[in-house]
Design a protein around this motif. Structure first.
Motif, short mmCIF file in Angstrom:
data_model
loop_
_atom_site.label_atom_id
_atom_site.label_comp_id
_atom_site.label_asym_id
_atom_site.label_seq_id
_atom_site.Cartn_x
_atom_site.Cartn_y
_atom_site.Cartn_z
N VAL A 1 -30.51 -28.18 15.85
CA VAL A 1 -30.23 -27.07 16.54
C VAL A 1 -28.93 -27.44 17.24
N PRO A 2 -27.72 -26.62 16.91
CA PRO A 2 -26.52 -26.78 17.53
C PRO A 2 -26.36 -26.49 19.06
N ASP A 3 -25.73 -27.18 19.91
CA ASP A 3 -25.71 -27.01 21.19
C ASP A 3 -25.32 -25.45 21.39
N GLU A 4 -24.31 -25.06 20.72
CA GLU A 4 -24.08 -23.59 21.03
C GLU A 4 -25.35 -22.62 21.06
N ALA A 5 -26.18 -22.88 20.66
CA ALA A 5 -27.42 -21.90 20.68
C ALA A 5 -27.92 -22.17 22.09
N CYS A 6 -28.05 -23.47 22.50
CA CYS A 6 -28.65 -23.85 24.03
C CYS A 6 -27.77 -23.00 24.94
N MET A 7 -26.35 -23.12 24.78
CA MET A 7 -25.33 -22.79 25.41
C MET A 7 -25.45 -20.98 26.00
N VAL A 8 -25.88 -20.25 24.87
CA VAL A 8 -26.12 -18.85 24.98
C VAL A 8 -27.04 -18.53 26.20
N CYS A 9 -27.91 -19.27 26.52
CA CYS A 9 -28.74 -18.89 27.63
C CYS A 9 -28.45 -19.72 28.58
N HIS A 10 -28.13 -21.17 28.59
CA HIS A 10 -28.16 -21.98 29.70
C HIS A 10 -26.79 -22.40 30.10
N GLY A 11 -25.54 -21.99 29.36
CA GLY A 11 -24.55 -22.14 30.02
C GLY A 11 -23.81 -23.58 29.32
N ASP A 12 -22.46 -23.67 29.38
CA ASP A 12 -21.91 -24.84 28.66
C ASP A 12 -21.93 -26.05 29.42
N TYR A 13 -21.52 -27.34 29.12
CA TYR A 13 -21.41 -28.39 29.74
C TYR A 13 -21.14 -28.43 31.17
N PRO A 14 -20.01 -27.71 31.52
CA PRO A 14 -19.64 -27.72 32.90
C PRO A 14 -20.47 -26.91 34.09
N ALA A 15 -21.23 -25.86 33.16
CA ALA A 15 -22.25 -25.09 34.01
C ALA A 15 -23.42 -25.79 34.21
N MET A 16 -24.04 -26.90 33.27
CA MET A 16 -25.04 -27.55 33.54
C MET A 16 -24.88 -28.72 34.31
N LYS A 17 -23.59 -29.13 34.38
CA LYS A 17 -23.42 -30.20 35.23
C LYS A 17 -23.20 -29.75 36.75
N ALA A 18 -22.66 -28.53 36.96
CA ALA A 18 -22.68 -27.73 38.27
C ALA A 18 -24.25 -27.47 38.65
N LEU A 19 -25.11 -26.88 37.68
CA LEU A 19 -26.36 -26.45 38.10
C LEU A 19 -27.22 -27.88 38.79
N THR A 20 -27.01 -29.23 38.15
CA THR A 20 -27.65 -30.09 38.59
C THR A 20 -27.00 -30.99 39.32
N LYS A 21 -25.91 -30.53 39.96
CA LYS A 21 -24.95 -31.43 40.85
C LYS A 21 -25.74 -32.20 41.91
N ASP A 22 -26.72 -31.79 42.37
CA ASP A 22 -27.77 -32.45 43.57
C ASP A 22 -28.45 -33.41 43.01
N ALA A 23 -28.62 -33.40 41.79
CA ALA A 23 -29.34 -34.72 41.31
C ALA A 23 -28.58 -36.16 41.29
#
Length: 116
Positions: free
Chosen positions: A53-75
């Motif tokens: 599965v290409p990462d781009e398919a995940c990013m359609v719904c979950h956002g790109d790498y910077p978005a995921m990093k920001a989402l989990t910034k408190d971990a």
């Protein structure tokens, strides 16, 4: 009926990929099932013959790498803030197999993560 289609397509994909019997039975996680995703949504092929599965398919719904990093910034540590970025989404988040913490392959015992 749609859920049955998703499960049937998932099983067909698993069989085509040559996955083990236990993995053939694994359905998609509840959020993906609830979103009524079908194989094509992630694999970007009508009849996927591999688990790729290409990462781009995940990013359609979950956002790109910077978005995921920001989402989990408190971990602590941030699982999406690895110095080894980018790590492919599917290295940890595997939909037809149990998830894994890729970091633990080299950093065993140093992190505690529960993958969603």
């Amino acid at each position: 009926m749609r859920l049955l289609r998703i499960v049937a397509l998932g099983l067909a994909g698993a069989l085509a990929a040559g996955l083990g019997a236990a993995e053939e039975q694994r359905t998609l996680p509840a959020p993906h099932t609830k979103a009524k995703l079908i194989c094509h949504d992630c694999h970007q092929k009508e009849k996927p013959t591999s688990a790729a599965v290409p990462d781009e398919a995940c990013m359609v719904c979950h956002g790109d790498y910077p978005a995921m990093k920001a989402l989990t910034k408190d971990a602590k540590p941030n699982p999406h803030g690895s110095p080894h970025d980018p790590i492919l989404c599917t290295e940890c988040h595997r939909q037809h197999k149990p998830p894994v913490v890729k970091c633990l392959e080299c950093h065993e015992g140093k992190f505690t993560f529960k993958i969603k």
